[in-house]
Motif scaffolding. Structure first.
Motif, PDB file in Angstrom:
ATOM      1  N   THR A  30      36.957 -18.506  -1.227  1.00 29.85           N
ATOM      2  CA  THR A  30      36.586 -18.272   0.171  1.00 29.85           C
ATOM      3  C   THR A  30      35.279 -19.003   0.487  1.00 29.85           C
ATOM      4  O   THR A  30      34.476 -19.288  -0.406  1.00 29.85           O
ATOM      5  CB  THR A  30      36.380 -16.773   0.459  1.00 29.85           C
ATOM      6  OG1 THR A  30      35.260 -16.313  -0.282  1.00 29.85           O
ATOM      7  CG2 THR A  30      37.613 -15.956   0.136  1.00 29.85           C
ATOM      8  N   LEU A  49      39.508 -20.736   1.784  1.00 30.69           N
ATOM      9  CA  LEU A  49      39.972 -19.682   2.694  1.00 30.69           C
ATOM     10  C   LEU A  49      38.790 -19.105   3.455  1.00 30.69           C
ATOM     11  O   LEU A  49      37.834 -18.620   2.843  1.00 30.69           O
ATOM     12  CB  LEU A  49      40.645 -18.551   1.892  1.00 30.69           C
ATOM     13  CG  LEU A  49      40.990 -17.287   2.690  1.00 30.69           C
ATOM     14  CD1 LEU A  49      42.084 -17.568   3.713  1.00 30.69           C
ATOM     15  CD2 LEU A  49      41.417 -16.156   1.755  1.00 30.69           C
ATOM     16  N   GLY A  51      38.148 -16.200   4.753  1.00 30.54           N
ATOM     17  CA  GLY A  51      38.795 -14.892   4.668  1.00 30.54           C
ATOM     18  C   GLY A  51      38.162 -13.898   5.639  1.00 30.54           C
ATOM     19  O   GLY A  51      36.978 -14.012   5.982  1.00 30.54           O
ATOM     20  N   ASP A  52      38.976 -12.889   6.013  1.00 32.93           N
ATOM     21  CA  ASP A  52      38.374 -11.821   6.821  1.00 32.93           C
ATOM     22  C   ASP A  52      37.514 -10.915   5.944  1.00 32.93           C
ATOM     23  O   ASP A  52      36.876  -9.979   6.432  1.00 32.93           O
ATOM     24  CB  ASP A  52      39.421 -11.040   7.627  1.00 32.93           C
ATOM     25  CG  ASP A  52      40.430 -10.327   6.757  1.00 32.93           C
ATOM     26  OD1 ASP A  52      40.445 -10.556   5.527  1.00 32.93           O
ATOM     27  OD2 ASP A  52      41.224  -9.533   7.311  1.00 32.93           O
ATOM     28  N   SER A  53      37.443 -11.239   4.633  1.00 33.45           N
ATOM     29  CA  SER A  53      36.456 -10.609   3.744  1.00 33.45           C
ATOM     30  C   SER A  53      35.036 -10.920   4.239  1.00 33.45           C
ATOM     31  O   SER A  53      34.076 -10.305   3.787  1.00 33.45           O
ATOM     32  CB  SER A  53      36.628 -11.085   2.301  1.00 33.45           C
ATOM     33  OG  SER A  53      36.713 -12.496   2.249  1.00 33.45           O
ATOM     34  N   ASP A  91      41.947 -16.671   7.975  1.00 34.36           N
ATOM     35  CA  ASP A  91      42.579 -15.365   8.121  1.00 34.36           C
ATOM     36  C   ASP A  91      42.661 -14.962   9.581  1.00 34.36           C
ATOM     37  O   ASP A  91      41.671 -15.069  10.318  1.00 34.36           O
ATOM     38  CB  ASP A  91      41.739 -14.300   7.395  1.00 34.36           C
ATOM     39  CG  ASP A  91      42.350 -13.887   6.072  1.00 34.36           C
ATOM     40  OD1 ASP A  91      43.571 -14.064   5.888  1.00 34.36           O
ATOM     41  OD2 ASP A  91      41.593 -13.381   5.215  1.00 34.36           O
ATOM     42  N   LYS A 121      46.389 -17.501   7.820  1.00 40.01           N
ATOM     43  CA  LYS A 121      46.958 -16.528   6.867  1.00 40.01           C
ATOM     44  C   LYS A 121      47.028 -15.188   7.573  1.00 40.01           C
ATOM     45  O   LYS A 121      46.131 -14.835   8.335  1.00 40.01           O
ATOM     46  CB  LYS A 121      46.084 -16.433   5.614  1.00 40.01           C
ATOM     47  CG  LYS A 121      46.523 -15.312   4.649  1.00 40.01           C
ATOM     48  CD  LYS A 121      45.885 -15.436   3.279  1.00 40.01           C
ATOM     49  CE  LYS A 121      44.556 -14.746   3.119  1.00 40.01           C
ATOM     50  NZ  LYS A 121      44.573 -13.288   3.398  1.00 40.01           N
ATOM     51  N   HIS A 145      50.625 -12.874   2.828  1.00 39.66           N
ATOM     52  CA  HIS A 145      49.711 -12.076   1.978  1.00 39.66           C
ATOM     53  C   HIS A 145      50.392 -10.730   1.738  1.00 39.66           C
ATOM     54  O   HIS A 145      50.554  -9.949   2.678  1.00 39.66           O
ATOM     55  CB  HIS A 145      48.366 -11.926   2.698  1.00 39.66           C
ATOM     56  CG  HIS A 145      47.305 -11.229   1.905  1.00 39.66           C
ATOM     57  ND1 HIS A 145      45.962 -11.459   2.085  1.00 39.66           N
ATOM     58  CD2 HIS A 145      47.372 -10.286   0.924  1.00 39.66           C
ATOM     59  CE1 HIS A 145      45.248 -10.716   1.265  1.00 39.66           C
ATOM     60  NE2 HIS A 145      46.091  -9.968   0.551  1.00 39.66           N
ATOM     61  N   ILE A 211      45.362 -12.743  -6.716  1.00 36.31           N
ATOM     62  CA  ILE A 211      44.024 -12.179  -6.893  1.00 36.31           C
ATOM     63  C   ILE A 211      44.287 -10.804  -7.500  1.00 36.31           C
ATOM     64  O   ILE A 211      44.873  -9.928  -6.847  1.00 36.31           O
ATOM     65  CB  ILE A 211      43.192 -12.148  -5.584  1.00 36.31           C
ATOM     66  CG1 ILE A 211      41.887 -11.373  -5.782  1.00 36.31           C
ATOM     67  CG2 ILE A 211      43.972 -11.631  -4.383  1.00 36.31           C
ATOM     68  CD1 ILE A 211      40.838 -11.588  -4.690  1.00 36.31           C
ATOM     69  N   VAL A 221      42.813 -17.032  -6.394  1.00 37.25           N
ATOM     70  CA  VAL A 221      41.783 -17.005  -5.348  1.00 37.25           C
ATOM     71  C   VAL A 221      40.791 -15.894  -5.668  1.00 37.25           C
ATOM     72  O   VAL A 221      41.170 -14.842  -6.192  1.00 37.25           O
ATOM     73  CB  VAL A 221      42.398 -16.793  -3.930  1.00 37.25           C
ATOM     74  CG1 VAL A 221      43.214 -15.531  -3.817  1.00 37.25           C
ATOM     75  CG2 VAL A 221      41.296 -16.807  -2.850  1.00 37.25           C
ATOM     76  N   VAL A 223      36.881 -14.201  -3.989  1.00 39.32           N
ATOM     77  CA  VAL A 223      35.845 -14.246  -2.949  1.00 39.32           C
ATOM     78  C   VAL A 223      34.613 -14.910  -3.580  1.00 39.32           C
ATOM     79  O   VAL A 223      34.161 -14.512  -4.668  1.00 39.32           O
ATOM     80  CB  VAL A 223      35.534 -12.823  -2.436  1.00 39.32           C
ATOM     81  CG1 VAL A 223      34.281 -12.803  -1.579  1.00 39.32           C
ATOM     82  CG2 VAL A 223      36.733 -12.280  -1.653  1.00 39.32           C
TER      83      VAL A 223
HETATM   84  O1  KIV Z   1      39.865 -12.146   3.051  1.00 39.40           O
HETATM   85  C1  KIV Z   1      39.959 -12.604   1.900  1.00 39.40           C
HETATM   86  O2  KIV Z   1      38.985 -13.024   1.269  1.00 39.40           O
HETATM   87  C2  KIV Z   1      41.295 -12.620   1.291  1.00 39.40           C
HETATM   88  C3  KIV Z   1      41.381 -12.975  -0.154  1.00 39.40           C
HETATM   89  C4  KIV Z   1      40.875 -11.869  -0.977  1.00 39.40           C
HETATM   90  C5  KIV Z   1      42.751 -13.380  -0.532  1.00 39.40           C
HETATM   91  O3  KIV Z   1      42.242 -12.352   1.939  1.00 39.40           O
END
Ligand code: KIV
Length: 272
Positions: A30, A49, A51-53, A91, A121, A145, A211, A221, A223
Motif C-alpha cells: 500500500t 494499492l 488502500g482504504d487502510s 480502494d 478494488k 477482495h 494477506i 500484499v 500495508v
Molecule cells: O486497504 C487495504 O490496505 C487493503 C489490503 C489490506 C489488501 O485492502
C-alpha cells in the motif's frame, strides 16, 4: 535474481496475468502519499494499492468505514503523481458501491478521472456482482477482495480468520468463481486458511493476492506502515516486518530535539 517481468516499463493487468501463467509471484504494497509511492516505484514493486487502510494508518480511525471518496481521491492523486511503472489500484470506500450499481459506476469513474489510477478494488462476492459488472462496462479494471473484508466488520464482529467452517469456505470458493466470471482481473484473499487460498488459486485463472492467506497464492500484499514496523501495536501472525522504522524515526527525532536544545544544530556549515 532475474524476474520475468522486471523489464516492463509499465505493469498492466495483462502483465499480472502473465506472471500467474509463468509462476512469477506478484508483490503488492500500500501507499497513500507521494514520497512513499516514489520510493516504492523505484524498487520495481509490481502493484501499489491506495488502500482504504488509509482510514487506520493515515487518519487514526478504528475501522475503514469512515474514510470518504473525496479523501481516497486525495491520497490516490498523490500516489499516481509519483508512479511511472507500478499498477496503481485504488480502494472504493465503504458506502460508494454497495447496493447501488449506478452509484458504484459513478464512484469508480470519479476515481479513474480525478486520480489517473489504473484500476479500482472493492470488497465482496455475489452481493456486489451488479456493481462490479456495471463498473466493468465502462472499461474500468476491477480487483475483487474476499475473506476478511474489513468494511463488513460490523457484520463479522471480529477481525479473526475467515472461512474456517465448511459452509463459509464453499461460499468463498463460489464467490471467487463469480468474480472471475464477471471479469475481475485479480482478487485479494485476506486472512483465510492457506489450504483454502491454495484451492482458490488453483481453480481460478486470474491472479490471487494474499494477506494472511499462506504462500500458495499468486502474490502477497501488506500495508506499508505494518511491514516497515511503523504501526507498532498491530502484530497479527501473518505480518513479517522488514525494518524497525518506527523506532528509527523516534530515535532520529529524539536526536534532533537534543541537537536543537544543546545548540548543536545548525552548525556553521548549515547556515548562510
Ligand atoms: O486497504 C487495504 O490496505 C487493503 C489490503 C489490506 C489488501 O485492502
Amino acid at each position: 535474481m532475474a524476474y520475468l517481468q522486471t523489464d516492463v516499463t509499465k505493469v498492466t493487468t495483462r502483465v499480472l496475468q502473465n506472471m500467474k501463467l509463468h509462476g512469477e509471484k506478484i508483490a503488492m504494497l500500500t501507499a497513500y502519499d507521494y514520497s512513499m509511492a516514489k520510493l516504492l516505484d523505484s524498487t520495481k514493486i509490481d502493484v501499489v494499492l491506495v488502500g482504504d487502510s488509509a482510514a487506520n494508518v493515515m487518519e487514526g480511525h478504528k475501522t475503514t468505514l469512515p474514510i470518504t471518496l473525496d479523501e481516497m481521491i486525495v491520497y490516490a492523486t498523490s500516489v499516481v503523481r509519483a508512479i511511472d511503472r507500478a499498477l496503481v489500484v485504488v480502494d472504493m470506500p465503504f458506502g460508494t458501491y454497495q447496493g447501488n450499481s449506478k452509484q458504484a459506476l459513478a464512484s469508480a469513474i470519479r476515481i479513474m478521472k480525478e486520480t489517473g489510477a489504473d484500476a479500482v478494488k472493492l470488497e465482496g462476492g455475489e452481493e456486489v456482482l451488479e456493481s462490479i459488472c456495471r463498473i466493468l462496462t465502462a472499461g474500468i479494471p476491477v480487483m475483487g477482495h474476499l475473506g476478511l473484508t474489513p468494511q463488513s466488520i460490523n457484520k463479522f464482529g471480529t477481525y479473526a480468520v475467515r472461512a474456517t467452517e465448511e459452509d463459509e469456505a464453499e461460499r468463498l470458493i463460489h464467490d471467487a468463481h463469480v468474480l472471475e466470471q464477471a471479469g475481475c482481473f485479480a482478487m485479494v484473499l485476506e486472512k483465510i486458511p492457506a489450504k483454502l487460498a491454495e484451492r482458490v488459486t488453483r481453480e481460478v485463472k486470474i491472479p490471487t493476492i494474499g494477506i494472511g492467506a499462506g504462500a500458495a497464492v499468486d502474490g502477497q500484499v501488506l500495508v506499508l506502515q505494518d511491514m516497515l514496523g511503523i504501526t507498532q501495536q498491530f502484530k497479527p501472525r501473518y505480518l513479517r516486518t522488514y525494518g524497525t522504522f518506527g523506532d528509527d524515526i523516534a530515535n532520529a527525532v529524539r536526536q534532533y530535539i537534543s541537537d536543537v536544545k544543546q545548540r548543536n544544530f545548525p552548525n556553521e556549515k548549515e547556515q548562510y
